[in-house]
Enzyme design. Structure first.
Site, short mmCIF file in Angstrom:
data_model
loop_
_atom_site.label_atom_id
_atom_site.label_comp_id
_atom_site.label_asym_id
_atom_site.label_seq_id
_atom_site.Cartn_x
_atom_site.Cartn_y
_atom_site.Cartn_z
N GLU A 6 -6.36 -13.68 -11.60
CA GLU A 6 -7.61 -13.43 -10.87
C GLU A 6 -8.51 -12.52 -11.69
OE1 GLU A 6 -6.89 -12.54 -6.72
OE2 GLU A 6 -5.65 -14.33 -6.46
N GLU A 66 -6.77 -3.45 -7.19
CA GLU A 66 -5.76 -4.44 -6.76
C GLU A 66 -6.35 -5.82 -7.02
OE1 GLU A 66 -4.90 -4.75 -2.62
OE2 GLU A 66 -6.66 -3.63 -1.98
N TYR A 115 0.83 -1.22 0.00
CA TYR A 115 0.00 0.00 0.00
C TYR A 115 0.85 1.25 0.00
CZ TYR A 115 -3.78 -3.24 0.45
OH TYR A 115 -4.66 -4.26 0.19
#
Lengths: 619, 619
Positions: A422, A413, A310
């Site tokens: 994904e 993300e 982050y």
């Protein structure tokens, strides 16, 4: 402070008084003894009585050495004697058996058949010992003779790794079959050494004669030995035994153990990732399917703890906001907002650069939406927002949302261990209707990386996942997320598939997310490929990146373990030979999947046709 | 008289008027046409309408040629076009599709993936066409250039067999994937040619341009072509198609068909074995277990019809009786008498040599005993016997019998396709208590033989026997009795295990019927081993033998087909490379079984550990 966990055993000769022998060894600090169950020169089968020790002691203090492991040219009756020894060791409940690996092709073939027969017939038997095959790291012949590059297998066997390669090729894949690596005074070159990191080395046998003596009269090993042993301990995640053999050549046998403990304790300090991954070494996990399944709270929590990821996102958002020249409120869409870390990072960035932003936190998981709404009320100023940021929470799949405004920045993300696995590309394709033509995506692009690996451990772990009612090939055509330790990288990773999000307004129908690429790797040493390790590199914005590729790994970031793609059958690759792999990313309306095959040195079957075993659902 | 079964098709260009094209072809005697479904130079997908022909006609008259089969370097979109063509062909119900095999590694990899995706996803779809991969028997490059022995796969591909080898290695094993072999004017050397006999060649493509013209102006092929085609027809058991392409270069297209029919009809006359085996070519059968199961009447009947086997036994008994110098009645025991053929042979022999014999017909199968007792009453003179022979029927397992007299001659027919695989050794061990020290066994000895074979067909047949609820390795570790046609013998058979019964009085505990042997074979040409063919040779008495070994096969004897031992994964063997196989015959109190492994060029897994899949029961 010395870690007490080092498992160190002592070779002792066959003795009628086993209890005393064990007592002596444990008095010197050893954890167990390795000894012959029957007298090596006796022709009769008269083993130790099982009443000599308690079951618990047999089970923890004695590794059984099998007397005569080379059946080459002998009548099949000799194998009956060895079988009786094994059966007796099972009866005693020993934790491990030690077999001297024969050096001939026939000897290995006979021994393999015998052990394979045991592990196959005693499949469900919990108490079955481990079968440790003792192999010298160096063959005396190899040291003294020049390598003869002819086709005779027995010559190949001078590279002792081939003895193990032959044994495991003959046998069923079973984690109970492992290596006891016997160190010599000389070690082979570093490349040959590193290959053992991909094998299940459960024990290291060290003769007292290879220890040198330092100025304080203590036993020490050469620098090369130290490095090798230390590396092996790391690669085996501390699950390794040492066995000392030979006479005491120093003041106290205890000093050998202390020296090995010293080597172990001077391991390179574990990095944050290693600490985070403790207990997960070489443990196969099925990759997340965040699009089909909703993540659980604890999963979010784990990922949110990543100290670096982050931070990188924060920098990227900062820079992007800096670069945007506009007097109007900047529209940021966090697509897949989860429990809000990227919203938080965006709020902080707006504060840093002192620009007004309107953040839409889009999230499809209703459970995470609850968290987002709570955060909005409690930390993000509710309807009023913070000084520079106004936040709206949108409970919606980003691909279906009809947005009130068009975005300047889209932050996501959605990356998996293998970048696009994904479905980040498909998700970001879905934002086309609510972005400005100039909209920036953070991340801008990402690339998956692939490297061939040798890892009997990972292959074995996959193999053990077989289920009775499913086709057995299935376990070898799934990608597994795994913190890999017990492996050897045959060659450095190479880039595979790249996705770039520099034109977010393109409609999904104008894009093609299918991919094909052929990669070539070169082996440095004779090796066996057990599949591929997958990594990724992503560019968040300009030069701000995230990487799990070993050579450029973002320091301290632990959000992603690599992915392991097995192959149906391991492939032998000779030194300097090329390994070619073809990889496809394929899509239809319901799912995306990968297919892969090896085209050189030996053409393999196609893995995962039509995504029959492993696919990532779009719906 | 010409056999009407020859299936001959004609290549025709894509034509809007497909019906007329078919009409013209059938008028010339062709059975079908091979044609492109869409125009080769059209960019649009506008295939023939399915209304053009009836379903029955689509299904029998048209082989569909796929337009552009080389996807090398092309975008994945191109594969979508090919997929549409395949799907449309399935929709039409065509019997077969013809794919031009690309010559590059990547082209083959792409095509393999596409076809594999179809056969995998349409697994249960009955109407799926055959996929014929058209491969030239000779590459133009290979003809003009010297073979370059470097490691580049694309060079290997000049030996066009490697294109097929690559394709089948990539794909699931499926009998719908086959070869359309395109003949050139030149043919490669005989060894390379013979290798195709081990592949599923479903079609042969012949250009009119390679036909020569004989003195009567008819088209003919060279002697080499004739022999190759004739051999191929035999090896494929007539299940093969011919496709003629190119302009008519002779007076009538019909003459090409007639010439091919001529070649087919001048096949070597089928021997008795081939006639007996008709319909059983390459059909896998589980070996009999006569010790555990009782044979059925029809099985006895089939075996009794063998014209040669009992002739040989008769000669052996004659000679043995001649050699026996005694004034007393000679005691003959026929152990496993079945329905009496060996009793009959013994009676005849006693008549021939005019010596008195007492024959005990020992049989454990109560159903066969009924036959024996009937024969005794009706043909063997009941209690009186025949002129020289007295016969007693004993309903008993030969291993348990307590005999009233001791035998001079023990006659048995307990051999299986692999000699000892129906437990002849164990059965004959059981007669020790009721034989004289000088007793003769007919057969005296027997030896199993083993030869490595290339046979995609047999491997595929075994593979298709997989059952959902059984481990998939099982089908590859069973011996199958099979009349082998579609195979290539990599090397000549070599003797494996020998059993000699020259001392019948030894007790079973004094014998060891376990065996181990390592055999080495050498490949003449690059080839793939799909397993082993097993045969046997037996000496009945002196020089009177029975043999199923091809080079010494007892003429006209059909009682035994060879046995096929598959391997889990086919193994590539280079020309002049050695193939080493280890074979065990193992025993315990309940059963005997074989285990086998390949130790060179690549170590294989051990097949059938502990007889887990295939064993022969003793009880």
């Amino acid at each position: 402070m010395p870690n007490k966990d080092l498992k160190c055993g002592l070779y002792v000769d066959h003795s009628r008084d086993l209890s005393s022998a064990i007592q002596n060894a444990t008095n010197s600090g050893f954890n167990f003894v390795a000894t012959n169950l029957i007298h090596p020169r006796s022709n009769e089968f008269t083993p130790h009585s099982d009443l000599l020790l308690s079951s618990a002691d047999w089970n923890s203090l004695v590794v059984g050495m099998i007397t005569d492991c080379d059946l080459k040219g002998k009548a099949l009756e000799s194998s009956a004697k060895m079988e009786a020894e094994i059966t007796y060791a099972v009866h005693l409940g020993l934790p491990a058996l030690l077999f001297q690996c024969p050096s001939s092709v026939e000897g290995i073939s006979q021994l393999s058949r015998l052990i394979n027969s045991k592990i196959t017939s005693l499949g469900g038997f919990q108490n079955l010992p481990q079968f440790w095959i003792q192999i010298p790291i160096h063959s005396p012949v190899e040291s003294s003779e020049v390598w003869r590059n002819d086709s005779d297998d027995n010559n190949h066997m001078e590279d002792t790794w081939f003895r193990w390669q032959r044994i495991r090729s003959h046998m069923a894949v079973d984690r109970r079959v492992a290596i006891a690596l016997e160190l010599n005074g000389d070690l082979p070159d570093e490349t040959s050494l590193s290959r053992w990191a991909g094998e299940p080395v459960k024990a290291v046998v060290i003769s007292t004669s290879i220890f040198q003596t330092n100025r304080k009269e203590y036993p020490v090993l050469t620098k090369t030995h130290q490095i090798f042993i230390r590396n092996l301990i790391t690669k085996m995640s501390n699950d390794i035994h040492f066995i000392i053999k030979g006479h005491n050549r120093h003041t106290d046998m205890r000093h050998y153990i202390q020296y090995l403990e010293h080597i172990r304790n001077t391991q390179l300090p574990h990095d944050q990732v290693a600490n985070f991954a403790k207990g997960y070494e070489d443990f196969l996990q099925i990759p997340l399917q965040p699009l089909m399944d909703n993540l659980e709270s604890c999963t979010y929590e784990v990922f949110e703890k990543d100290p670096i990821k982050y931070e990188q996102y924060g920098k990227a958002i900062n820079e992007a906001l800096n670069d945007l020249v506009t007097d109007e409120e900047i529209v940021i869409m966090v697509v897949g907002a989860g429990r809000g870390p990227l919203v938080e990072a965006s709020i902080n960035a707006s504060q840093n650069v002192r620009k007004r932003v309107h953040i839409f936190a889009v999230e499809k998981n209703p459970n995470a939406v609850v968290t987002l709404q709570t955060l909005r009320e409690q930390r993000w100023g509710g309807d009023n927002g913070t000084e520079f940021a106004k936040i709206d929470v949108i409970a919606c799949d980003m691909r279906d949302w009809e947005a009130p405004k068009k975005a300047d920045i889209v932050i996501s993300e959605l990356l998996g261990s293998f970048a696009d696995n994904e479905l980040s590309p498909e998700c970001l394709d879905g934002v086309w209707s609510y972005v400005k033509e100039t909209a920036i995506s953070i991340p801008l692009s990402y690339t998956s990386y692939l490297a061939p690996i040798q890892s009997q451990r990972l292959y074995c772990e996959a193999s053990q996942l077989k289920e009775r009612d499913k086709p057995s090939y299935g376990v070898f055509e799934t990608g597994y997320v795994v913190y890999m330790r017990n492996f050897y990288a045959i060659d450095a990773p190479k880039p595979l598939f790249t996705f770039t999000h520099d034109n977010l307004t393109l409609k999904p129908s104008q894009r093609d997310n299918s991919r094909f690429k052929s990669l070539e790797f070169v082996a440095k040493v004779d090796t066996v490929c057990h599949g591929f390790a997958g990594y990724f590199e992503a560019t968040l914005y300009k030069d701000i990146t995230l990487s799990t590729v070993p050579s450029s790994h973002t320091t301290g970031m632990f959000s992603w373990f690599p992915i392991y793609f097995p192959i149906h059958s391991p492939v032998l690759i000779r030194a300097d030979e090329t390994l070619k792999v073809d990889f496809w990313r394929l899509t239809n309306r319901r799912q995306i999947w990968y297919e892969w095959l090896i085209s050189h040195p030996i053409p393999s079957t196609i893995h995962n046709p039509n995504g029959r075993t492993y696919s990532i659902g779009l719906l």
